[in-house]
Write a protein that holds these residues in place. Structure first.
Motif, PDB file in Angstrom:
ATOM      1  N   LEU A   3       0.839  -1.194   0.000  1.00 45.53           N
ATOM      2  CA  LEU A   3       0.000   0.000   0.000  1.00 45.53           C
ATOM      3  C   LEU A   3       0.876   1.247   0.000  1.00 45.53           C
ATOM      4  O   LEU A   3       1.818   1.352   0.808  1.00 45.53           O
ATOM      5  N   ILE A   4       0.612   2.150  -0.919  1.00 45.52           N
ATOM      6  CA  ILE A   4       1.296   3.443  -0.952  1.00 45.52           C
ATOM      7  C   ILE A   4       0.399   4.458  -0.261  1.00 45.52           C
ATOM      8  O   ILE A   4      -0.781   4.596  -0.626  1.00 45.52           O
ATOM      9  N   VAL A   5       0.936   5.154   0.730  1.00 50.64           N
ATOM     10  CA  VAL A   5       0.144   6.136   1.480  1.00 50.64           C
ATOM     11  C   VAL A   5       0.578   7.534   1.056  1.00 50.64           C
ATOM     12  O   VAL A   5       1.661   8.009   1.413  1.00 50.64           O
ATOM     13  N   ILE A   6      -0.265   8.161   0.240  1.00 48.59           N
ATOM     14  CA  ILE A   6      -0.004   9.522  -0.233  1.00 48.59           C
ATOM     15  C   ILE A   6      -0.309  10.474   0.913  1.00 48.59           C
ATOM     16  O   ILE A   6      -1.390  10.454   1.491  1.00 48.59           O
ATOM     17  N   GLY A   7       0.665  11.340   1.242  1.00 51.67           N
ATOM     18  CA  GLY A   7       0.530  12.151   2.453  1.00 51.67           C
ATOM     19  C   GLY A   7       0.914  11.334   3.674  1.00 51.67           C
ATOM     20  O   GLY A   7       0.465  11.596   4.793  1.00 51.67           O
ATOM     21  N   GLY A   8       1.763  10.337   3.454  1.00 56.39           N
ATOM     22  CA  GLY A   8       2.095   9.357   4.489  1.00 56.39           C
ATOM     23  C   GLY A   8       3.054   9.826   5.562  1.00 56.39           C
ATOM     24  O   GLY A   8       3.421   9.050   6.444  1.00 56.39           O
ATOM     25  N   THR A   9       3.446  11.113   5.508  1.00 52.90           N
ATOM     26  CA  THR A   9       4.309  11.657   6.568  1.00 52.90           C
ATOM     27  C   THR A   9       3.535  12.628   7.464  1.00 52.90           C
ATOM     28  O   THR A   9       4.089  13.174   8.411  1.00 52.90           O
ATOM     29  N   GLY A  50       4.352  -1.544  -8.408  1.00 56.32           N
ATOM     30  CA  GLY A  50       4.096  -2.753  -7.619  1.00 56.32           C
ATOM     31  C   GLY A  50       3.051  -2.590  -6.530  1.00 56.32           C
ATOM     32  O   GLY A  50       2.829  -3.509  -5.731  1.00 56.32           O
ATOM     33  N   ALA A  51       2.378  -1.427  -6.497  1.00 53.89           N
ATOM     34  CA  ALA A  51       1.396  -1.179  -5.425  1.00 53.89           C
ATOM     35  C   ALA A  51       0.069  -1.871  -5.728  1.00 53.89           C
ATOM     36  O   ALA A  51      -0.409  -1.859  -6.853  1.00 53.89           O
ATOM     37  N   ASP A  52      -0.516  -2.466  -4.699  1.00 49.31           N
ATOM     38  CA  ASP A  52      -1.861  -3.031  -4.809  1.00 49.31           C
ATOM     39  C   ASP A  52      -2.926  -1.967  -4.535  1.00 49.31           C
ATOM     40  O   ASP A  52      -3.985  -1.952  -5.155  1.00 49.31           O
ATOM     41  N   VAL A  53      -2.615  -1.094  -3.566  1.00 44.64           N
ATOM     42  CA  VAL A  53      -3.590  -0.104  -3.092  1.00 44.64           C
ATOM     43  C   VAL A  53      -2.901   1.251  -2.942  1.00 44.64           C
ATOM     44  O   VAL A  53      -1.753   1.314  -2.488  1.00 44.64           O
ATOM     45  N   VAL A  54      -3.612   2.310  -3.307  1.00 43.91           N
ATOM     46  CA  VAL A  54      -3.160   3.669  -3.012  1.00 43.91           C
ATOM     47  C   VAL A  54      -4.122   4.269  -1.991  1.00 43.91           C
ATOM     48  O   VAL A  54      -5.338   4.260  -2.194  1.00 43.91           O
ATOM     49  N   VAL A  55      -3.572   4.745  -0.886  1.00 40.87           N
ATOM     50  CA  VAL A  55      -4.359   5.404   0.157  1.00 40.87           C
ATOM     51  C   VAL A  55      -3.989   6.883   0.127  1.00 40.87           C
ATOM     52  O   VAL A  55      -2.844   7.247   0.402  1.00 40.87           O
ATOM     53  N   ASN A  56      -4.941   7.742  -0.205  1.00 39.24           N
ATOM     54  CA  ASN A  56      -4.647   9.158  -0.390  1.00 39.24           C
ATOM     55  C   ASN A  56      -5.214   9.981   0.766  1.00 39.24           C
ATOM     56  O   ASN A  56      -6.417  10.210   0.842  1.00 39.24           O
ATOM     57  N   VAL A  57      -4.328  10.399   1.667  1.00 37.58           N
ATOM     58  CA  VAL A  57      -4.734  11.273   2.770  1.00 37.58           C
ATOM     59  C   VAL A  57      -4.010  12.623   2.690  1.00 37.58           C
ATOM     60  O   VAL A  57      -3.930  13.354   3.673  1.00 37.58           O
ATOM     61  N   ALA A  58      -3.476  12.926   1.500  1.00 38.46           N
ATOM     62  CA  ALA A  58      -2.788  14.215   1.308  1.00 38.46           C
ATOM     63  C   ALA A  58      -3.787  15.352   1.414  1.00 38.46           C
ATOM     64  O   ALA A  58      -4.928  15.229   0.969  1.00 38.46           O
ATOM     65  N   ASN A  59      -3.346  16.471   1.970  1.00 35.22           N
ATOM     66  CA  ASN A  59      -4.256  17.604   2.151  1.00 35.22           C
ATOM     67  C   ASN A  59      -3.731  18.834   1.440  1.00 35.22           C
ATOM     68  O   ASN A  59      -2.524  19.015   1.280  1.00 35.22           O
ATOM     69  N   SER A  60      -4.665  19.667   1.023  1.00 36.44           N
ATOM     70  CA  SER A  60      -4.311  20.935   0.401  1.00 36.44           C
ATOM     71  C   SER A  60      -3.611  21.834   1.419  1.00 36.44           C
ATOM     72  O   SER A  60      -3.980  21.859   2.592  1.00 36.44           O
ATOM     73  N   GLY A  82      -1.846   5.588 -11.117  1.00 40.60           N
ATOM     74  CA  GLY A  82      -2.345   4.323 -10.591  1.00 40.60           C
ATOM     75  C   GLY A  82      -2.770   3.376 -11.698  1.00 40.60           C
ATOM     76  O   GLY A  82      -2.517   2.162 -11.636  1.00 40.60           O
ATOM     77  N   ASP A  83      -3.408   3.941 -12.719  1.00 38.97           N
ATOM     78  CA  ASP A  83      -3.837   3.130 -13.861  1.00 38.97           C
ATOM     79  C   ASP A  83      -2.633   2.540 -14.587  1.00 38.97           C
ATOM     80  O   ASP A  83      -2.611   1.359 -14.936  1.00 38.97           O
ATOM     81  N   ARG A  84      -1.601   3.363 -14.786  1.00 32.90           N
ATOM     82  CA  ARG A  84      -0.382   2.887 -15.450  1.00 32.90           C
ATOM     83  C   ARG A  84       0.301   1.785 -14.645  1.00 32.90           C
ATOM     84  O   ARG A  84       0.878   0.846 -15.192  1.00 32.90           O
ATOM     85  N   ALA A  85       0.212   1.906 -13.307  1.00 32.99           N
ATOM     86  CA  ALA A  85       0.909   0.947 -12.430  1.00 32.99           C
ATOM     87  C   ALA A  85       0.070  -0.308 -12.159  1.00 32.99           C
ATOM     88  O   ALA A  85       0.542  -1.244 -11.505  1.00 32.99           O
ATOM     89  N   GLY A  86      -1.191  -0.307 -12.625  1.00 28.58           N
ATOM     90  CA  GLY A  86      -2.050  -1.468 -12.382  1.00 28.58           C
ATOM     91  C   GLY A  86      -2.561  -1.568 -10.962  1.00 28.58           C
ATOM     92  O   GLY A  86      -2.863  -2.662 -10.466  1.00 28.58           O
ATOM     93  N   VAL A  87      -2.692  -0.407 -10.285  1.00 27.58           N
ATOM     94  CA  VAL A  87      -3.222  -0.380  -8.910  1.00 27.58           C
ATOM     95  C   VAL A  87      -4.678  -0.861  -8.932  1.00 27.58           C
ATOM     96  O   VAL A  87      -5.460  -0.460  -9.793  1.00 27.58           O
ATOM     97  N   GLY A  88      -5.053  -1.694  -7.947  1.00 27.68           N
ATOM     98  CA  GLY A  88      -6.386  -2.282  -7.946  1.00 27.68           C
ATOM     99  C   GLY A  88      -7.406  -1.602  -7.050  1.00 27.68           C
ATOM    100  O   GLY A  88      -8.593  -1.942  -7.084  1.00 27.68           O
ATOM    101  N   HIS A  89      -6.969  -0.612  -6.266  1.00 28.85           N
ATOM    102  CA  HIS A  89      -7.876   0.004  -5.282  1.00 28.85           C
ATOM    103  C   HIS A  89      -7.328   1.373  -4.919  1.00 28.85           C
ATOM    104  O   HIS A  89      -6.179   1.503  -4.497  1.00 28.85           O
TER     105      HIS A  89
END
Length: 246
Positions: A3-9, A50-60, A82-89
């Motif tokens: 899982l890739i967590v966007i805004g993960g810091t 290689g990510a299965d899931v992208v979790v997006n919690v990034a904020n403006s 995500g589409d290019r990488a074949g992310v499923g969720h």
């Protein structure tokens, strides 16, 4: 699962990474500090490999009109990568009632983000949460003047950031909802009442004056920030959280 967590810091994202890792998943934070720029798209393809899931919690970075362009660009870039990488969720964190407050730029921007996700190429989930306990001090500061804090009587149903994290992790590790999951705190307050409870817990001598024109939440009509009967209620009560926090 990767899982890739966007805004993960950030506040929520870093806790999501910790929880996912503790549960045995490969959770990778993606943020400007890790070389990922959501607005230009720089570093996104590498991050999502290689990510299965992208979790997006990034904020403006802002809550004004500029937030519209932030969420438009970031969501568009993220869906394409995500589409290019074949992310499923693809999972995003949004706000209860967000589509019912068009007079607030930030809420309009988050509603746009949801729409883009729905129309995108990837199975998705939207976690809509109510206001976080942790933001209450900021809410008080917006309309504070000397010994007085002006707050509207807007009904809200706030929840602990840690409970938001649990909700995001639960959804991110499950099958795509192709819809919305509403999560909220266990108690409903008027915002002015919540202000008084908060100041008392801080031993703060300021007085809360009910003013239905004060602050951002004055623009919110009726009880749109209250989760409906289908919502999942988180376990943490605000008064208990305040006692532990202080």
């Amino acid at each position: 699962m990767k899982l890739i967590v966007i805004g993960g810091t950030g506040r929520i994202g870093s806790q999501v990474v910790q929880k996912l890792t503790a549960a045995g998943h490969e959770a990778v934070p993606a943020a400007p500090s890790t070389g990922v720029d959501l607005i230009t798209g720089k570093g996104l393809d590498q991050a999502l490999q290689g990510a299965d899931v992208v979790v997006n919690v990034a904020n403006s970075p802002t809550f004004d009109e500029a937030s519209l362009e932030f969420f438009r660009s970031s969501m568009t870039n993220l869906l394409a990568a995500g589409d290019r990488a074949g992310v499923g969720h693809q999972v995003i964190l949004s706000i209860v009632g967000v589509d019912q407050v068009p007079q607030l730029d930030y809420y309009r921007a988050k509603a746009l983000q949801e729409d883009l996700l729905r129309q995108g190429p990837t199975p998705y989930s939207i976690v809509r949460a109510t206001q976080f306990f942790e933001f209450m001090d900021a809410v008080l500061s917006w309309t504070s003047d000397g010994d007085t804090v002006r707050l509207p009587a807007t009904p809200i149903q706030p929840m602990a950031g840690a409970d938001v994290v649990d909700a995001v992790v639960k959804v991110a590790t499950g099958a795509p909802l192709r819809g919305i999951w509403n999560v909220a705190g266990p108690d409903v307050f008027r915002l002015d009442e919540l202000g008084r409870v908060t100041l008392a817990a801080h031993d703060d001598s300021r007085t809360v004056v009910t003013d239905d024109t004060a602050g951002m939440f004055a623009a919110v009509p009726g009880d749109v920030l209250i989760a409906g009967p289908d919502a999942h209620l988180a376990p943490t009560h605000y008064r208990d959280w305040l006692q532990k926090a202080h």
